[in-house]
Design a protein around this motif. Structure first.
Motif, PDB file in Angstrom:
ATOM      1  N   UNK A  37     -15.025  -0.646  -8.241  1.00 45.63           N
ATOM      2  CA  UNK A  37     -15.860   0.509  -7.484  1.00 45.63           C
ATOM      3  C   UNK A  37     -15.044   0.491  -6.785  1.00 45.63           C
ATOM      4  N   UNK A  38     -14.841   0.810  -5.371  1.00 43.50           N
ATOM      5  CA  UNK A  38     -13.852   0.304  -4.526  1.00 43.50           C
ATOM      6  C   UNK A  38     -15.075   1.428  -2.722  1.00 43.50           C
ATOM      7  N   UNK A 110     -12.767  -1.324  11.103  1.00 45.56           N
ATOM      8  CA  UNK A 110     -11.072  -0.980  10.762  1.00 45.56           C
ATOM      9  C   UNK A 110     -11.348  -0.695   9.575  1.00 45.56           C
ATOM     10  N   UNK A 111      -9.746  -0.079   8.753  1.00 46.88           N
ATOM     11  CA  UNK A 111     -10.135   0.265   7.046  1.00 46.88           C
ATOM     12  C   UNK A 111      -8.884  -0.259   6.924  1.00 46.88           C
ATOM     13  N   UNK A 112      -8.971  -2.077   5.494  1.00 46.27           N
ATOM     14  CA  UNK A 112      -8.408  -1.949   5.455  1.00 46.27           C
ATOM     15  C   UNK A 112      -7.863  -1.523   3.433  1.00 46.27           C
ATOM     16  N   UNK A 113      -7.968  -0.347   3.286  1.00 50.18           N
ATOM     17  CA  UNK A 113      -7.410   0.339   2.109  1.00 50.18           C
ATOM     18  C   UNK A 113      -6.543  -0.393   1.043  1.00 50.18           C
ATOM     19  N   UNK A 114      -5.572  -0.835   1.866  1.00 52.31           N
ATOM     20  CA  UNK A 114      -4.208  -1.647   1.239  1.00 52.31           C
ATOM     21  C   UNK A 114      -5.187  -3.125   0.364  1.00 52.31           C
ATOM     22  N   UNK A 115      -5.712  -3.343   1.233  1.00 50.74           N
ATOM     23  CA  UNK A 115      -6.070  -5.289   0.815  1.00 50.74           C
ATOM     24  C   UNK A 115      -7.524  -4.715   0.044  1.00 50.74           C
ATOM     25  N   UNK A 116      -8.470  -3.697  -0.170  1.00 49.18           N
ATOM     26  CA  UNK A 116      -8.944  -3.466  -0.703  1.00 49.18           C
ATOM     27  C   UNK A 116      -8.363  -2.954  -2.043  1.00 49.18           C
ATOM     28  N   UNK A 117      -7.606  -2.470  -2.610  1.00 50.20           N
ATOM     29  CA  UNK A 117      -7.017  -1.877  -3.795  1.00 50.20           C
ATOM     30  C   UNK A 117      -6.182  -3.007  -4.029  1.00 50.20           C
ATOM     31  N   UNK A 118      -5.650  -4.103  -3.224  1.00 53.64           N
ATOM     32  CA  UNK A 118      -5.138  -5.194  -4.131  1.00 53.64           C
ATOM     33  C   UNK A 118      -6.365  -6.064  -4.223  1.00 53.64           C
ATOM     34  N   UNK A 119      -6.993  -7.092  -3.747  1.00 51.12           N
ATOM     35  CA  UNK A 119      -8.013  -7.761  -3.932  1.00 51.12           C
ATOM     36  C   UNK A 119      -9.162  -6.847  -5.344  1.00 51.12           C
TER      37      UNK A 119
END
Length: 169
Positions: A37-38, A110-119
């Protein structure tokens, strides 16, 4: 009001696999669930989700997880945080997840969507013994801090579609 209906629809569609996987009609050889869940906690969510419906949404997801599932909760703004560590969704894990979900807000710069999906892809494997799913609660915006005065948002969108999402597939 329209946003609430949209969020409700997204959450409902995200939950459909759980209704079928936890039903009495499920095949006995079905893999247990691994649900990541992100949750977006960026400032843009103040406008997108002014009533902070992400908190009750996470609580509902936590309750709907099958007993043999493993799950984790990540939040993201500029930085990605593991709000609730990946673990078996037993009563203790559910209580911890609900307690931590109460801290979900919209304070990220900010919104680090890419980093969230990566982690959140941590320990996801192609031949996993789990049925793996990602539930993403976000407005979908990518808003990264500039690097050396240059906007990196376009680069992050490209990386999302070229690298991160194909890895999930």
């Amino acid at each position: 009001m329209q946003i609430q209906r949209w969020l409700s629809g997204v959450i409902f569609l995200s939950l459909l696999p759980f209704f079928f996987s936890s039903s009495a009609f499920a095949a006995p050889t079905q893999k247990p669930a691994d649900v990541r869940i992100i949750v977006d906690i960026s400032g843009s969510m103040k406008k997108t989700d002014p009533q902070n419906l992400r908190v009750p949404a996470v609580n509902l997801l936590v309750e709907l997880l099958p007993a043999d599932a493993q799950s984790g909760v990540w939040t993201f703004g500029q930085y990605v945080n593991m709000l609730v560590p990946l673990g078996t969704a037993d009563n203790d894990w559910r209580a911890a997840a609900k307690k931590e979900a109460a801290s979900i807000n919209s304070v990220g710069l900010y919104t680090n969507l890419t980093g969230a999906l990566e982690k959140a892809a941590w320990q996801i494997e192609e031949n996993s013994p789990y049925q793996q799913s990602i539930i993403l609660l976000t407005d979908g915006k990518i808003d990264m801090p500039p690097v050396a005065g240059q906007s990196v948002n376009a680069q992050e969108r490209t990386r999302l579609f070229a690298d991160i999402l194909p890895a999930y597939r």
